[in-house]
Design a protein around this motif. Structure first.
Motif, mmCIF file in Angstrom:
data_model
loop_
_atom_site.group_PDB
_atom_site.id
_atom_site.type_symbol
_atom_site.label_atom_id
_atom_site.label_comp_id
_atom_site.label_asym_id
_atom_site.label_seq_id
_atom_site.Cartn_x
_atom_site.Cartn_y
_atom_site.Cartn_z
ATOM 1 N N GLY A 155 -39.411 85.681 50.012
ATOM 2 C CA GLY A 155 -40.627 86.322 50.195
ATOM 3 C C GLY A 155 -41.387 85.088 50.725
ATOM 4 N N ARG A 156 -41.028 84.057 50.666
ATOM 5 C CA ARG A 156 -41.643 82.748 51.307
ATOM 6 C C ARG A 156 -41.081 82.314 52.713
ATOM 7 N NH1 ARG A 156 -43.650 79.468 46.818
ATOM 8 N NH2 ARG A 156 -43.852 77.774 48.420
ATOM 9 N N GLU A 157 -42.074 81.982 53.747
ATOM 10 C CA GLU A 157 -41.610 81.397 54.782
ATOM 11 C C GLU A 157 -40.801 80.387 54.903
ATOM 12 O OE1 GLU A 157 -44.764 81.625 57.733
ATOM 13 O OE2 GLU A 157 -45.125 83.970 57.483
ATOM 14 N N GLN A 158 -39.478 80.152 55.888
ATOM 15 C CA GLN A 158 -38.925 78.995 55.779
ATOM 16 C C GLN A 158 -38.681 78.850 57.319
ATOM 17 O OE1 GLN A 158 -35.336 80.088 53.678
ATOM 18 N NE2 GLN A 158 -36.261 79.717 51.784
ATOM 19 N N ILE A 159 -38.391 77.346 57.521
ATOM 20 C CA ILE A 159 -38.232 77.022 58.806
ATOM 21 C C ILE A 159 -37.057 76.379 58.979
ATOM 22 C CG2 ILE A 159 -39.143 75.626 60.753
ATOM 23 C CD1 ILE A 159 -41.734 75.650 59.483
ATOM 24 N N LEU A 160 -36.525 76.596 60.186
ATOM 25 C CA LEU A 160 -34.914 76.006 60.600
ATOM 26 C C LEU A 160 -35.067 75.315 61.712
ATOM 27 C CD1 LEU A 160 -32.023 75.835 59.231
ATOM 28 C CD2 LEU A 160 -31.485 77.666 61.035
ATOM 29 N N GLY A 161 -35.043 73.996 61.513
ATOM 30 C CA GLY A 161 -35.175 72.947 62.796
ATOM 31 C C GLY A 161 -33.767 72.244 63.109
ATOM 32 N N ALA A 162 -33.754 72.219 64.485
ATOM 33 C CA ALA A 162 -32.465 71.350 64.972
ATOM 34 C C ALA A 162 -32.996 69.878 65.147
ATOM 35 C CB ALA A 162 -31.956 71.957 66.073
ATOM 36 N N ASN A 163 -32.455 68.985 64.699
ATOM 37 C CA ASN A 163 -32.817 67.577 64.903
ATOM 38 C C ASN A 163 -31.778 66.761 65.844
ATOM 39 O OD1 ASN A 163 -34.960 67.607 62.729
ATOM 40 N ND2 ASN A 163 -33.379 67.495 61.235
ATOM 41 N N ASN A 164 -32.405 66.805 67.042
ATOM 42 C CA ASN A 164 -31.586 66.128 68.002
ATOM 43 C C ASN A 164 -30.996 64.801 67.906
ATOM 44 O OD1 ASN A 164 -33.983 67.500 70.516
ATOM 45 N ND2 ASN A 164 -32.476 68.554 69.615
ATOM 46 N N LEU A 165 -31.903 64.026 67.508
ATOM 47 C CA LEU A 165 -31.265 62.652 67.445
ATOM 48 C C LEU A 165 -30.746 62.373 65.855
ATOM 49 C CD1 LEU A 165 -34.177 60.764 69.448
ATOM 50 C CD2 LEU A 165 -32.034 61.778 70.082
#
Length: 222
Positions: free
Chosen positions: A2-12
């Motif tokens: 029920g909570r929003e989550q963010i998936l992020g790609a870290n290039n460096l």
């Protein structure tokens, strides 16, 4: 749940992180490094399954896609896509990712190979290849870097920055026996403005973002 989550790609940092959107707390951290030096893999794009349990990350410099288990925080599988035989040769540069509506296929734009790879998500292996080259184009450089599907999932659109075009593919019935050297051809192409970089399918229309606008012209444009 029920909570929003963010998936992020870290290039460096050769990593992917799952973050709680409200608190900013890191929920999962995926180390995608496979070399002694960092950065090496260069994570580029991510896509998440509808149930939120799985995700995939394109690795620009590794010619691979990593499959991630968002529940356990583990990298479950690696899928190579037109990876060169020599470590010093340029790779295929996977960029945009797109899941089919039933999530049985993962489409991957390969910017440096003029291809779209089609991965069977159950087997974690490529099952088809699509060419983004224009008809009779002998030299490379179409640079596919964005993908979209028609509402019924029967047409795949690849936006190609190098040729200012959108390639249209019939993916309802993929051609058998395709390979990186003998890929399935496009049904046709649509012209775009200069250096298109992203697109989306919405209400029977394609929305296209152009990285360099309309191109060259006089200074006093009105």
């Amino acid at each position: 749940v029920g909570r929003e989550q963010i998936l992020g790609a870290n290039n460096l940092s050769d990593s992917v992180v799952l973050i709680d959107a409200e608190t900013g707390k890191e929920l999962q951290h995926f180390n995608l490094s496979q070399h002694r030096l960092i950065p090496a893999e260069f994570p580029y794009g991510v896509v998440i399954s509808h149930d939120g349990n799985r995700a995939w990350c394109s690795l620009w410099n590794a010619s691979k896609v990593a499959e991630l288990d968002l529940v356990t925080g583990k990298v479950t599988r690696w899928v190579s896509l037109a990876k060169p035989e020599s470590a010093t040769d340029p790779g295929s540069h996977p960029t945009a990712l797109l899941l089919s509506p039933d999530e049985k296929r993962l489409y991957v734009a390969l910017a440096n190979a003029d291809l779209v790879g089609v991965i069977d998500t159950a087997k974690a292996e490529p099952v088809a290849w699509l060419s983004t080259l224009l008809p009779a184009q002998k030299s490379g450089g179409s640079i596919p870097n964005g993908l979209a599907l028609s509402a019924d999932g029967k047409r795949l659109f690849s936006v190609n920055a190098g040729t200012d075009s959108v390639a249209v593919f019939d993916v309802e019935k993929l051609a058998a026996g395709t390979s990186p050297s003998k890929p399935q051809a496009a049904l046709g192409f649509m012209p775009t403005e200069w250096y298109p970089t992203a697109l989306a399918s919405c209400g029977g229309e394609l929305l296209i973002a152009s990285g360099k606008g309309r191109g060259t012209g006089p200074n006093a444009q009105r």
